[in-house]
Motif scaffolding. Structure first.
Motif, PDB file in Angstrom:
ATOM      1  N   LEU A  19       0.766  -1.144  -0.012  1.00 47.06           N
ATOM      2  CA  LEU A  19       0.069   0.113   0.126  1.00 47.06           C
ATOM      3  C   LEU A  19       0.997   1.496   0.039  1.00 47.06           C
ATOM      4  O   LEU A  19       1.601   1.436   0.979  1.00 47.06           O
ATOM      5  CB  LEU A  19      -0.838   0.052   1.147  1.00 47.06           C
ATOM      6  N   THR A  21       1.261   4.211   0.839  1.00 48.63           N
ATOM      7  CA  THR A  21       0.872   5.259   1.640  1.00 48.63           C
ATOM      8  C   THR A  21       2.128   6.464   1.623  1.00 48.63           C
ATOM      9  O   THR A  21       3.157   6.233   1.435  1.00 48.63           O
ATOM     10  CB  THR A  21       0.640   4.818   3.295  1.00 48.63           C
ATOM     11  N   GLN A  23       3.757   7.226   4.460  1.00 46.40           N
ATOM     12  CA  GLN A  23       4.758   6.476   5.041  1.00 46.40           C
ATOM     13  C   GLN A  23       5.714   5.480   4.147  1.00 46.40           C
ATOM     14  O   GLN A  23       6.934   5.500   4.121  1.00 46.40           O
ATOM     15  CB  GLN A  23       4.205   5.749   6.441  1.00 46.40           C
ATOM     16  N   GLU A 147      -4.851   6.343  -5.858  1.00 44.04           N
ATOM     17  CA  GLU A 147      -4.817   5.826  -4.333  1.00 44.04           C
ATOM     18  C   GLU A 147      -4.098   6.905  -3.649  1.00 44.04           C
ATOM     19  O   GLU A 147      -4.279   6.685  -2.204  1.00 44.04           O
ATOM     20  CB  GLU A 147      -3.419   4.868  -4.800  1.00 44.04           C
ATOM     21  N   ASP A 148      -3.297   7.947  -4.035  1.00 48.35           N
ATOM     22  CA  ASP A 148      -2.808   8.912  -3.168  1.00 48.35           C
ATOM     23  C   ASP A 148      -4.114   9.830  -2.657  1.00 48.35           C
ATOM     24  O   ASP A 148      -4.103  10.171  -1.439  1.00 48.35           O
ATOM     25  CB  ASP A 148      -2.034   9.842  -4.135  1.00 48.35           C
ATOM     26  N   PHE A 151      -5.426   7.872   0.525  1.00 52.51           N
ATOM     27  CA  PHE A 151      -4.538   8.048   1.609  1.00 52.51           C
ATOM     28  C   PHE A 151      -4.126   9.149   1.956  1.00 52.51           C
ATOM     29  O   PHE A 151      -3.601   9.418   3.381  1.00 52.51           O
ATOM     30  CB  PHE A 151      -3.106   7.298   1.027  1.00 52.51           C
ATOM     31  N   SER A 155      -3.375   9.944   5.956  1.00 52.00           N
ATOM     32  CA  SER A 155      -1.678  10.335   6.046  1.00 52.00           C
ATOM     33  C   SER A 155      -1.850  11.682   6.770  1.00 52.00           C
ATOM     34  O   SER A 155      -1.022  11.670   7.860  1.00 52.00           O
ATOM     35  CB  SER A 155      -1.100  10.420   4.754  1.00 52.00           C
ATOM     36  N   HIS A 158      -2.496  11.000  10.437  1.00 51.62           N
ATOM     37  CA  HIS A 158      -1.211  10.425  11.138  1.00 51.62           C
ATOM     38  C   HIS A 158      -0.056  11.455  11.400  1.00 51.62           C
ATOM     39  O   HIS A 158       0.555  11.386  12.562  1.00 51.62           O
ATOM     40  CB  HIS A 158      -0.704   9.251  10.180  1.00 51.62           C
TER      41      HIS A 158
END
Length: 248
Positions: A19, A21, A23, A147-148, A151, A155, A158
């Motif tokens: 995935l 992400t 990170q 996908e970005d 996330f 993100s 986080h």
């Protein structure tokens, strides 16, 4: 300077073995820096790339000399564009969309979308000569962007818990007329939360503010890259303190 195309953008690929992400992308770029023997870079990120820059800074703060964050998204918020983009990231359905409908609708909307990113400043006349439409509309890049988008909010949620721990200098740039991310809710708020930061909000500029304040960004990079014991920059062949740009 070392410029990385994030996985799935530019000429890079985005394998399906993880995935991607913010990170994960930060860890991937950190591995590349280790292979290149780069130490203590000044990390520059634009837009979604600021999340990757923050991933490097929060994951290995001692190894990051400074951050230059441009038009970034730093705090979670409700976003309609995320909801609209996410279906193209789904297995099977997303694959079908990326090879059929998405490139066609993307081509129709592309110029208007890029103009919105530059607004209220004009889009450069030669933009699509330098950044070909075919590159932007590749199925792998459509998947990467989708996908970005999926996330992006988690993100930011986080990383915002770690902003108080950042001790390196941070220069924040934003366009006052940014239609993609609201400067007051994102860049101005981040500046308030980071004691070692400075902020430039440019009137008459939008999400692509680096086209307007290129000199100011270069000066911020030079200040962070310079040896603090010297009063001027010297010509250096060392990779220590090299500016690192993370782009879409």
């Amino acid at each position: 300077m070392i410029a990385f195309d994030r996985p799935g953008f530019g000429h890079s690929e985005r394998p399906r073995d993880r995935l991607w992400t913010a990170q994960a992308q930060a860890a991937f770029i950190q591995q590349a820096l280790m292979q290149l023997d780069v130490t203590r870079p000044v990390v520059v990120g634009h837009s979604w790339g600021t999340l990757v820059a923050l991933g490097l800074a929060t994951g290995l703060p001692a190894d990051v000399r400074g951050l230059v964050l441009i038009s970034g998204y730093y705090y979670p918020s409700a976003r309609m564009d995320v909801a609209l983009a996410t279906p193209a990231a789904l297995p099977l359905l997303g694959d079908a969309l990326r090879y059929t409908v998405s490139p066609l609708t993307g081509r129709v909307m592309l110029r208007r979308s890029v103009e919105a990113m530059f607004a209220p400043a004009p889009m450069p006349d030669r933009f699509f000569d330098v950044v070909p439409r075919e590159m932007l509309l590749r199925p792998v890049q459509i998947r990467a962007a989708a996908e970005d988008a999926a996330f992006m909010i988690p993100s930011a949620a986080h990383f915002c818990a770690h902003y108080a721990t950042l001790e390196m200098p941070v220069s924040i740039f934003a366009g006052e007329g940014d239609k993609i991310v609201a400067p007051e809710a994102q860049s101005v708020r981040l500046h308030r939360d980071l004691p070692h930061s400075d902020l430039t909000v440019m009137p008459g500029a939008g999400h692509m503010v680096h086209y307007v304040v290129a000199d100011e960004i270069t000066n911020a990079i030079d200040r962070m890259s310079a040896d603090p014991d010297t009063k001027h920059l010297e010509s250096r062949m060392s990779v220590d303190g090299v500016p690192l740009t993370i782009a879409d």
